[in-house]
Design a protein around this motif. Structure first.
Motif, PDB file in Angstrom:
ATOM      1  N   ALA A 138       0.828  -1.215   0.000  1.00  0.00           N
ATOM      2  CA  ALA A 138       0.000   0.000   0.000  1.00  0.00           C
ATOM      3  C   ALA A 138       0.862   1.265   0.000  1.00  0.00           C
ATOM      4  O   ALA A 138       0.597   2.207  -0.763  1.00  0.00           O
ATOM      5  N   VAL A 139       1.893   1.291   0.819  1.00  0.00           N
ATOM      6  CA  VAL A 139       2.774   2.468   0.874  1.00  0.00           C
ATOM      7  C   VAL A 139       3.537   2.626  -0.437  1.00  0.00           C
ATOM      8  O   VAL A 139       3.719   3.747  -0.924  1.00  0.00           O
ATOM      9  N   SER A 140       3.958   1.521  -1.037  1.00  0.00           N
ATOM     10  CA  SER A 140       4.684   1.595  -2.307  1.00  0.00           C
ATOM     11  C   SER A 140       3.818   2.196  -3.412  1.00  0.00           C
ATOM     12  O   SER A 140       4.277   3.064  -4.160  1.00  0.00           O
ATOM     13  N   PHE A 141       2.567   1.746  -3.498  1.00  0.00           N
ATOM     14  CA  PHE A 141       1.700   2.294  -4.535  1.00  0.00           C
ATOM     15  C   PHE A 141       1.302   3.737  -4.248  1.00  0.00           C
ATOM     16  O   PHE A 141       1.146   4.531  -5.166  1.00  0.00           O
ATOM     17  N   LEU A 142       1.174   4.081  -2.991  1.00  0.00           N
ATOM     18  CA  LEU A 142       0.921   5.482  -2.653  1.00  0.00           C
ATOM     19  C   LEU A 142       2.110   6.349  -3.068  1.00  0.00           C
ATOM     20  O   LEU A 142       1.931   7.436  -3.633  1.00  0.00           O
ATOM     21  N   PHE A 143       3.317   5.860  -2.832  1.00  0.00           N
ATOM     22  CA  PHE A 143       4.518   6.599  -3.227  1.00  0.00           C
ATOM     23  C   PHE A 143       4.590   6.746  -4.740  1.00  0.00           C
ATOM     24  O   PHE A 143       4.894   7.833  -5.249  1.00  0.00           O
ATOM     25  N   ILE A 144       4.318   5.675  -5.478  1.00  0.00           N
ATOM     26  CA  ILE A 144       4.332   5.738  -6.944  1.00  0.00           C
ATOM     27  C   ILE A 144       3.299   6.738  -7.444  1.00  0.00           C
ATOM     28  O   ILE A 144       3.572   7.533  -8.352  1.00  0.00           O
ATOM     29  N   TRP A 145       2.125   6.731  -6.834  1.00  0.00           N
ATOM     30  CA  TRP A 145       1.071   7.666  -7.246  1.00  0.00           C
ATOM     31  C   TRP A 145       1.488   9.110  -6.967  1.00  0.00           C
ATOM     32  O   TRP A 145       1.265  10.001  -7.791  1.00  0.00           O
ATOM     33  N   LEU A 146       2.109   9.354  -5.808  1.00  0.00           N
ATOM     34  CA  LEU A 146       2.533  10.718  -5.490  1.00  0.00           C
ATOM     35  C   LEU A 146       3.650  11.201  -6.405  1.00  0.00           C
ATOM     36  O   LEU A 146       3.693  12.371  -6.778  1.00  0.00           O
ATOM     37  N   VAL A 147       4.560  10.324  -6.782  1.00  0.00           N
ATOM     38  CA  VAL A 147       5.692  10.725  -7.612  1.00  0.00           C
ATOM     39  C   VAL A 147       5.286  10.897  -9.071  1.00  0.00           C
ATOM     40  O   VAL A 147       5.639  11.891  -9.705  1.00  0.00           O
ATOM     41  N   THR A 148       4.537   9.940  -9.604  1.00  0.00           N
ATOM     42  CA  THR A 148       4.208   9.985 -11.035  1.00  0.00           C
ATOM     43  C   THR A 148       2.866  10.624 -11.335  1.00  0.00           C
ATOM     44  O   THR A 148       2.650  11.087 -12.451  1.00  0.00           O
ATOM     45  N   GLY A 149       1.951  10.619 -10.382  1.00  0.00           N
ATOM     46  CA  GLY A 149       0.621  11.142 -10.629  1.00  0.00           C
ATOM     47  C   GLY A 149      -0.272  10.162 -11.370  1.00  0.00           C
ATOM     48  O   GLY A 149      -1.419  10.460 -11.670  1.00  0.00           O
ATOM     49  N   ASP A 150       0.236   8.967 -11.665  1.00  0.00           N
ATOM     50  CA  ASP A 150      -0.529   7.944 -12.393  1.00  0.00           C
ATOM     51  C   ASP A 150      -0.939   6.849 -11.416  1.00  0.00           C
ATOM     52  O   ASP A 150      -0.110   6.242 -10.766  1.00  0.00           O
ATOM     53  N   TYR A 151      -2.226   6.601 -11.324  1.00  0.00           N
ATOM     54  CA  TYR A 151      -2.708   5.572 -10.416  1.00  0.00           C
ATOM     55  C   TYR A 151      -3.524   4.497 -11.129  1.00  0.00           C
ATOM     56  O   TYR A 151      -4.073   3.614 -10.486  1.00  0.00           O
ATOM     57  N   THR A 152      -3.577   4.545 -12.453  1.00  0.00           N
ATOM     58  CA  THR A 152      -4.438   3.614 -13.173  1.00  0.00           C
ATOM     59  C   THR A 152      -3.789   2.247 -13.390  1.00  0.00           C
ATOM     60  O   THR A 152      -4.435   1.225 -13.216  1.00  0.00           O
ATOM     61  N   ASP A 153      -2.535   2.200 -13.779  1.00  0.00           N
ATOM     62  CA  ASP A 153      -1.892   0.931 -14.111  1.00  0.00           C
ATOM     63  C   ASP A 153      -0.741   0.601 -13.163  1.00  0.00           C
ATOM     64  O   ASP A 153       0.284   0.063 -13.583  1.00  0.00           O
ATOM     65  N   THR A 154      -0.890   0.880 -11.906  1.00  0.00           N
ATOM     66  CA  THR A 154       0.214   0.636 -10.979  1.00  0.00           C
ATOM     67  C   THR A 154       0.077  -0.667 -10.208  1.00  0.00           C
ATOM     68  O   THR A 154       1.065  -1.189  -9.723  1.00  0.00           O
TER      69      THR A 154
END
Length: 72
Positions: free
Chosen positions: A28-44
């Motif tokens: 959960a924290v990893s995907f939250l970090f990816i979303w915050l850095v890239t702004g993409d949450y659809t294919d993560t």
């Protein structure tokens, strides 16, 4: 069967529950970090991440079933 803990004493910690919570928190924290850095949450969310969460959850459920049947 192992004896029940005495009055006023706590049960031992569950390694299965710790593992399930660790993997869920890590994913959960990893995907939250990816979303915050890239702004993409659809294919993560990948299949591997879901497998890790599933393994932890399956282990915790299995341990809970074993614990429930120990005292019967």
């Amino acid at each position: 069967n192992p004896p029940l803990p005495g009055s006023g004493k706590k049960k031992p910690y569950s390694l299965a529950k710790l593992q399930a919570s660790f993997w869920f928190f890590l994913v959960a924290v990893s995907f939250l970090f990816i979303w915050l850095v890239t702004g993409d949450y659809t294919d993560t969310v990948t299949e591997q991440a879901l497998v890790l969460i599933g393994i932890g959850t399956g282990t915790a459920l299995g341990a809970a079933m074993i614990d429930a049947n120990k005292r019967d």
